[in-house]
Each structure stands twice: as C-alpha cells, then as structure tokens.
Design an enzyme around this catalytic site. Structure first.
Site, mmCIF file in Angstrom:
data_model
loop_
_atom_site.group_PDB
_atom_site.id
_atom_site.type_symbol
_atom_site.label_atom_id
_atom_site.label_comp_id
_atom_site.label_asym_id
_atom_site.label_seq_id
_atom_site.Cartn_x
_atom_site.Cartn_y
_atom_site.Cartn_z
ATOM 1 N N HIS A 244 1.806 6.930 -0.879
ATOM 2 C CA HIS A 244 0.884 6.152 -0.042
ATOM 3 C C HIS A 244 -0.412 5.962 -0.811
ATOM 4 O O HIS A 244 -1.099 6.926 -1.125
ATOM 5 C CB HIS A 244 0.628 6.893 1.271
ATOM 6 C CG HIS A 244 0.114 6.007 2.345
ATOM 7 N ND1 HIS A 244 -1.182 5.532 2.371
ATOM 8 C CD2 HIS A 244 0.723 5.487 3.429
ATOM 9 C CE1 HIS A 244 -1.340 4.773 3.431
ATOM 10 N NE2 HIS A 244 -0.200 4.724 4.086
ATOM 11 N N HIS B 258 0.802 -1.230 0.000
ATOM 12 C CA HIS B 258 0.000 0.000 0.000
ATOM 13 C C HIS B 258 0.839 1.288 0.000
ATOM 14 O O HIS B 258 0.274 2.384 -0.095
ATOM 15 C CB HIS B 258 -0.916 0.018 1.228
ATOM 16 C CG HIS B 258 -0.158 0.217 2.495
ATOM 17 N ND1 HIS B 258 0.565 -0.802 3.088
ATOM 18 C CD2 HIS B 258 0.032 1.314 3.249
ATOM 19 C CE1 HIS B 258 1.160 -0.325 4.165
ATOM 20 N NE2 HIS B 258 0.848 0.947 4.295
#
Length: 151
Positions: A72, A57
């Site tokens: 992110h 992620h």
C-alpha cells in the site's frame, strides 16, 4: 517459508508505527512498513506470483499457495484517485504472473506528503496469523532485498 522482498528502498519499521489504525493494529495482517525517500521511483513486486488486485496506490500479489502480500503506497492515498501514481505493469494486470522485482507502479512520495498524506508503505502478509512474519528487517532497506519471512 516465503521470502517477501521490499518493494521500495527506505527505512523499515514496525506496522505499529504507521499512522493508520487498521495497519498499525495488524487488522489486515502482520507485516512491516517502509518509509521511502522523497524521490520518484518504481515500486516492485515483493514476491513471485499472480497479481490479485492492482490499483494505482496499492496492489496484491499472491503466490502459488494463495498467500497474498499487500503493498500500500502511502496512507489514505486512495483519496488521491490515482493522482501522482502510474501503473507500469504491461499486459492483463490482474491475474498476470509477475516475478519479485517486477516494476508495478511509479510514484513520487514527496508528492503524496505535499498533499497531506503519509508516504509510509505497509507491506502486509494478508490474513496471516500473528507471529507468521519473522526475520523482519529494521532500519535501512534496499528495494528487492528481503523485508521479512512469512512462516
């Protein structure tokens, strides 16, 4: 000056608009957020450098001067335990050299939203001083084009 490229195509906005107080207040560093389209796509490295961290992620790439850029994918997506993300980087992963535009992760933002998370992608100049990010893009951006300069 370090040119930081957009890791995804979408709409560039200020970090203050991200629905996460840590990013929104710039506590990790200054940067820009990109809200991607809903189709699955590959996320690319924003700069030339070495991979410092690589998670499904999120990842960090640092240049030769030690300036790290965090990408992110979505907000609170660590809670998904990698579901909906595929690491694409072959080889050693962390410490591996990459070029801006190298595919890093494949994901489906619509999947993230369906699971109740924001798909906003903060792109952060880690530990940079306030005002270090200049010439920030706003509005529509294409993956690989300059997102901001790190002075």
């Amino acid at each position: 000056m370090l040119s930081v490229c957009s890791p995804v195509s979408g709409i560039a906005t200020e970090l203050a608009e991200v629905p996460d107080p840590v990013f929104a207040r710039g506590l990790v560093g200054p940067g820009i957020a990109v809200t991607p389209g809903s189709e699955p796509h590959d996320v690319v490295a924003p700069i030339d450098g070495a991979v410092v961290k690589l998670h499904a992620h999120a990842f960090v790439v640092a240049d030769d001067q030690g300036r790290g850029v965090l990408v992110h994918l979505g907000i609170d997506t660590v809670r998904l335990d990698g579901a909906g993300f595929e690491i694409l980087l072959d080889g050693a992963g962390e410490r591996q050299r990459v070029r801006a535009g190298t595919p890093m992760v494949r994901w489906n933002p619509a999947d993230v939203v369906a699971r109740g998370h924001s798909a906003a992608v903060p792109v952060v100049a880690l530990d940079a001083a306030e005002g270090a990010v200049t010439q920030a893009a706003t509005g529509e951006v294409t993956r690989g084009e300059q997102l901001f300069l790190w002075a």
